[in-house]
Design a protein around this motif. Structure first.
Motif, short mmCIF file in Angstrom:
data_model
loop_
_atom_site.label_atom_id
_atom_site.label_comp_id
_atom_site.label_asym_id
_atom_site.label_seq_id
_atom_site.Cartn_x
_atom_site.Cartn_y
_atom_site.Cartn_z
N PHE A 12 0.83 -1.21 0.00
CA PHE A 12 0.00 0.00 0.00
C PHE A 12 0.87 1.26 0.00
CE2 PHE A 12 -2.75 3.25 1.86
CZ PHE A 12 -3.93 3.05 1.14
N ASP A 13 2.01 1.16 0.66
CA ASP A 13 2.91 2.31 0.73
C ASP A 13 3.59 2.59 -0.61
OD1 ASP A 13 4.19 4.32 2.45
OD2 ASP A 13 6.04 3.21 2.07
N SER A 14 3.75 1.55 -1.42
CA SER A 14 4.51 1.71 -2.67
C SER A 14 3.63 1.85 -3.91
CB SER A 14 5.46 0.53 -2.86
OG SER A 14 4.73 -0.68 -2.93
N GLU A 15 2.34 1.49 -3.82
CA GLU A 15 1.47 1.52 -4.99
C GLU A 15 0.15 2.20 -4.67
OE1 GLU A 15 1.22 -2.18 -7.31
OE2 GLU A 15 2.58 -3.06 -5.84
N ASP A 16 -0.58 2.59 -5.72
CA ASP A 16 -1.91 3.15 -5.58
C ASP A 16 -2.95 2.05 -5.78
OD1 ASP A 16 -1.31 5.87 -5.08
OD2 ASP A 16 -0.81 6.14 -7.19
N PHE A 17 -3.95 2.02 -4.91
CA PHE A 17 -5.04 1.05 -5.02
C PHE A 17 -6.37 1.79 -4.93
CE2 PHE A 17 -1.50 -1.44 -3.39
CZ PHE A 17 -1.54 -2.56 -4.21
N ASP A 18 -7.38 1.23 -5.64
CA ASP A 18 -8.71 1.81 -5.57
C ASP A 18 -9.44 1.36 -4.31
OD1 ASP A 18 -8.93 3.22 -8.19
OD2 ASP A 18 -8.46 1.20 -8.90
N ALA A 19 -9.18 0.12 -3.88
CA ALA A 19 -9.86 -0.41 -2.70
C ALA A 19 -8.97 -1.45 -2.05
CB ALA A 19 -11.21 -1.02 -3.07
N VAL A 59 -4.34 -1.87 11.51
CA VAL A 59 -4.01 -1.77 10.08
C VAL A 59 -4.95 -0.79 9.39
CG1 VAL A 59 -3.85 -3.02 7.91
CG2 VAL A 59 -3.08 -4.10 10.03
N LEU A 60 -6.24 -0.86 9.73
CA LEU A 60 -7.22 0.06 9.15
C LEU A 60 -6.85 1.52 9.44
CD1 LEU A 60 -9.94 0.88 7.90
CD2 LEU A 60 -11.00 0.38 10.11
N GLN A 61 -6.46 1.77 10.67
CA GLN A 61 -6.10 3.14 11.04
C GLN A 61 -4.87 3.62 10.29
OE1 GLN A 61 -5.80 2.64 15.27
NE2 GLN A 61 -7.99 3.05 15.62
N LEU A 62 -3.90 2.73 10.09
CA LEU A 62 -2.70 3.09 9.33
C LEU A 62 -3.04 3.38 7.87
CD1 LEU A 62 -0.17 0.51 10.82
CD2 LEU A 62 -0.18 2.99 11.18
N LEU A 63 -3.95 2.60 7.31
CA LEU A 63 -4.36 2.82 5.93
C LEU A 63 -5.12 4.15 5.79
CD1 LEU A 63 -5.64 -0.76 5.02
CD2 LEU A 63 -3.51 0.32 4.22
N ALA A 64 -6.00 4.40 6.75
CA ALA A 64 -6.83 5.60 6.66
C ALA A 64 -6.02 6.88 6.82
CB ALA A 64 -7.92 5.55 7.73
N LYS A 65 -4.91 6.80 7.58
CA LYS A 65 -4.12 8.00 7.86
C LYS A 65 -2.87 8.10 7.00
CE LYS A 65 -5.63 8.30 12.68
NZ LYS A 65 -5.21 8.28 14.11
N ASN A 68 0.12 9.66 1.76
CA ASN A 68 0.24 9.77 0.30
C ASN A 68 -0.79 8.97 -0.48
OD1 ASN A 68 2.60 11.38 0.62
ND2 ASN A 68 3.81 9.51 0.95
N HIS A 69 -1.30 7.89 0.07
CA HIS A 69 -2.21 7.03 -0.68
C HIS A 69 -3.55 6.90 0.05
CE1 HIS A 69 1.08 5.93 -3.31
NE2 HIS A 69 1.82 5.58 -2.26
N HIS A 70 -4.62 6.87 -0.73
CA HIS A 70 -5.96 6.77 -0.17
C HIS A 70 -6.76 5.73 -0.97
CE1 HIS A 70 -5.20 10.43 2.12
NE2 HIS A 70 -4.66 10.91 1.01
N ALA A 71 -7.51 4.91 -0.25
CA ALA A 71 -8.32 3.87 -0.91
C ALA A 71 -9.51 3.53 -0.03
CB ALA A 71 -7.48 2.62 -1.17
N ALA A 72 -10.58 3.04 -0.68
CA ALA A 72 -11.74 2.55 0.08
C ALA A 72 -11.34 1.24 0.76
CB ALA A 72 -12.91 2.33 -0.85
N VAL A 73 -11.70 1.09 2.03
CA VAL A 73 -11.32 -0.10 2.79
C VAL A 73 -12.58 -0.86 3.18
CG1 VAL A 73 -10.14 -0.99 4.82
CG2 VAL A 73 -9.25 1.05 3.66
N ILE A 74 -12.61 -2.15 2.83
CA ILE A 74 -13.72 -3.03 3.20
C ILE A 74 -13.18 -4.09 4.13
CG2 ILE A 74 -15.46 -4.67 2.37
CD1 ILE A 74 -15.43 -3.15 -0.29
N ILE A 75 -13.79 -4.22 5.28
CA ILE A 75 -13.35 -5.20 6.27
C ILE A 75 -14.01 -6.55 5.99
CG2 ILE A 75 -13.27 -5.77 8.73
CD1 ILE A 75 -11.54 -3.40 7.94
N LEU A 76 -13.21 -7.59 5.97
CA LEU A 76 -13.70 -8.95 5.80
C LEU A 76 -13.67 -9.66 7.15
CD1 LEU A 76 -11.74 -9.91 2.56
CD2 LEU A 76 -14.09 -9.06 2.73
#
Length: 585
Positions: A42-49, A64-70, A73-81
């Protein structure tokens, strides 16, 4: 569409991949079997979700969710499984932490998954737009639109936070409050476009000269503030202030023109100058004001003594405002005599403050303050009317003749008053005085500053018969050009050019040259500060028309001046000068 699937269960990952293969979407799926691996991708590439398993072996899914949300440089929709049973509290917790949706692995099907991703992307895009709008609004709220510096709001917040941090860390904090000197002349005289360019250049220089970590703000107008942290000692702040002064003295180029500017800096340190944001700012403002008083283009530190002086100033300001309507301002009169006949032919009305507790105060104790707080116009207007009333009374009593001339000062603020002409005429008519009985004394520095705007106004006053006198000549610009443009009839030579006469030959030559110069312009010459008979004789010999000074009398209250008029013997004075002339001749 590009997805990142983070799940430690390979079977679950493959099931999700097979589900997406049934979709008509053009989807690329990157897989990670641990939180660490997923965060690296996630840190090295762009993702849509991102499809994120809520339980991972190395890092908790919520973290992990909090790290992704904050991520910066990169932002994506996050769906929890999740494979757990329905848990509303768990779902709400993930949504509040930044997830766009929560899906149970048992429910994952093509229909459910594509719909969830579609909705998640839409919600995420909306949230991202709102976040960007919030950031833009915050930038607008915290930054000065002209210079790009932090603004007053950001300064207030930063100062409060800096004080709290300094308390915790037992650090040092200094507030430098900076005001540009005479910026008004650039802004008003050359226009706001030039003024704005100067402010932008000042901002850039401040950013360049301060240390890393210092905060530079524009508080408004031509006022700036600097918050300095982590300095070693008092001397370090002195060096910073001096660098600022030196840098701002350098000419500023706007177009093809150079503009010179300087600044006055007030410095307040925590906790010596105060333990709150408001106290520090007040202290720095006081110190800046002192820097202005001390000649501008310098810096001053706040001190307790300065606080006491400021409190005294505020007390005097309050008294000034309260006492103006009660006519506690009185006029003393200093006689003006004819240099040839030594007859009293006029007087200058000099303002005094009849203080209810401190007695009679000279102008140097209150005039500057009255000018600064905008009260001098009212004081001058009241004094002018009182002088006219006094002159009218003396004329009716026969103490002075019809040619006796009353001189009074006009401040710079009154010269910009469009009603000055009508106000003077009203005073004269009220007192039954002709125009030639009064004279307006205007210092040459005031005339220079307002030459273009005042010449026409003064000509109207002169046409009514009122004399216009240039006061304190020689202490300012002493320009021949402005004397040619003004309707002045009288020139008053300042006392400083008489003090060395007759013992200093150079002073005698200067005084004579000034009198000859004035007479060449057909001006009536009044010499102030005449204190000895020798000075009176020399001034008369050089061609002066009128004399004023302690030789004849100090400024007197009305009753004492009336007695002076009764006692003055022009013949006796003439005999004294004749004897002196014979002895020195």
């Amino acid at each position: 569409m590009k997805l990142l699937l983070i799940d430690d269960n390979e079977l679950d990952r493959q099931a999700i991949v097979r589900t997406f293969r049934k979709s008509e979407w053009d989807i690329t799926i990157a897989q990670a079997s641990s939180a660490k691996e997923g965060l690296e991708q996630f840190d090295s590439e762009d993702f849509d979700a991102v499809l994120l398993d809520y339980r991972l072996p190395d890092i908790d899914g919520m973290e992990v969710l909090q790290l992704l949300a904050k991520h910066p440089n990169h932002h994506a929709a996050v769906i929890i499984l999740t494979g757990a049973s329905a848990d509303e509290d768990l779902e709400r917790e993930f949504i509040e932490a930044g997830a766009q949706d929560v899906l149970f692995k048992s429910e994952i099907a093509h229909k459910h998954l594509t719909r969830a991703i579609t909705h998640a992307r839409a919600r995420h895009e909306l949230e991202h737009q709102l976040q960007e709008s919030h950031q833009r609004l915050r930038a607008l709220a915290e930054n000065d639109s002209l210079t790009g510096l932090a603004n007053r709001y950001y300064f207030d917040e930063s100062l409060r936070a800096a004080i709290q941090r300094t308390k915790r860390q037992q650090d040092q904090l200094a507030l430098l409050f900076l005001d540009l000197d005479n910026f008004k002349f650039i802004n008003d005289g050359l226009g706001h476009v030039i003024g704005d360019q100067v402010l932008k250049e000042v901002a850039q220089r401040l950013v360049h000269v301060v240390r890393a970590g210092d905060v530079v703000c524009r508080l408004g107008g031509d006022e700036f503030a600097i918050l300095a942290h982590n300095f070693e000692n008092h001397e370090a702040i002195c060096q910073l202030a001096q660098r600022i002064l030196d840098d701002l003295r350098k000419p500023i180029m706007v177009g093809n023109n150079e503009h010179s500017i300087s600044s006055s800096i007030g410095i307040a340190t925590y906790p010596e100058a105060g333990d709150s944001a408001s106290d520090l700012l007040k202290a720095a403002d006081m110190a800046m004001y002192r820097a202005k008083q001390d000649g501008r283009d310098n810096y001053q530190f706040f001190s307790p003594a300065m606080q006491a002086q400021m409190e005294e100033r505020l007390r005097m300001e309050k008294e000034l405002r309260a006492l103006i309507p009660t006519d506690h301002f009185v006029l003393f009169y200093q006689p003006i005599v004819d240099a040839q006949t030594l007859q009293v032919c006029g007087a200058e009305g000099l303002i005094r403050w009849d203080h209810p507790e401190r007695g009679i105060l000279p102008p140097n104790e209150f005039i500057a303050l009255a000018e600064e707080i905008g009260l001098i116009s009212e004081i001058d207007s009241r004094s002018r009317l009182n002088a006219c009333k006094q002159l009218s009374q003396w004329r009716h009593q026969g103490l002075v003749n019809d040619e006796f001339n009353m001189k009074f000062n006009v401040c710079a603020q009154l010269l910009t008053d469009e009603d000055l002409y009508s106000a003077i005429i009203t005073d004269l008519n009220l007192c039954g005085l002709p125009g030639h009985c009064v004279s307006l004394e205007i210092t040459e520095s005031i005339l220079i500053e307002n030459l273009g705007r005042t010449a026409q106004k003064l000509q109207m006053i002169r046409d009514y018969g009122i004399d216009i006198a240039v006061d304190d000549f020689g202490t300012g610009y002493s320009s021949i050009s402005y004397l040619k443009e003004l309707p002045a009839r009288t020139l008053k030579i300042d006392r400083k050019f008489v003090q060395g006469v007759p013992t200093n030959p150079a002073d005698c030559r200067i005084l004579r040259a000034m009198i000859v110069f004035a007479k060449s312009l057909d001006l009536i010459v009044v010499v102030e500060g005449v204190e000895t008979r020798e000075q009176a004789l020399i001034c008369r010999d050089y061609g002066a028309d009128l004399l004023q000074g302690y030789l004849f009398s100090k400024p007197l209250p009305p009753a004492a001046f009336e007695q002076f008029l009764r006692d003055h013997n022009a013949n006796e004075w003439s005999n004294r000068l004749s004897v002196l002339n014979a002895l020195t001749g």
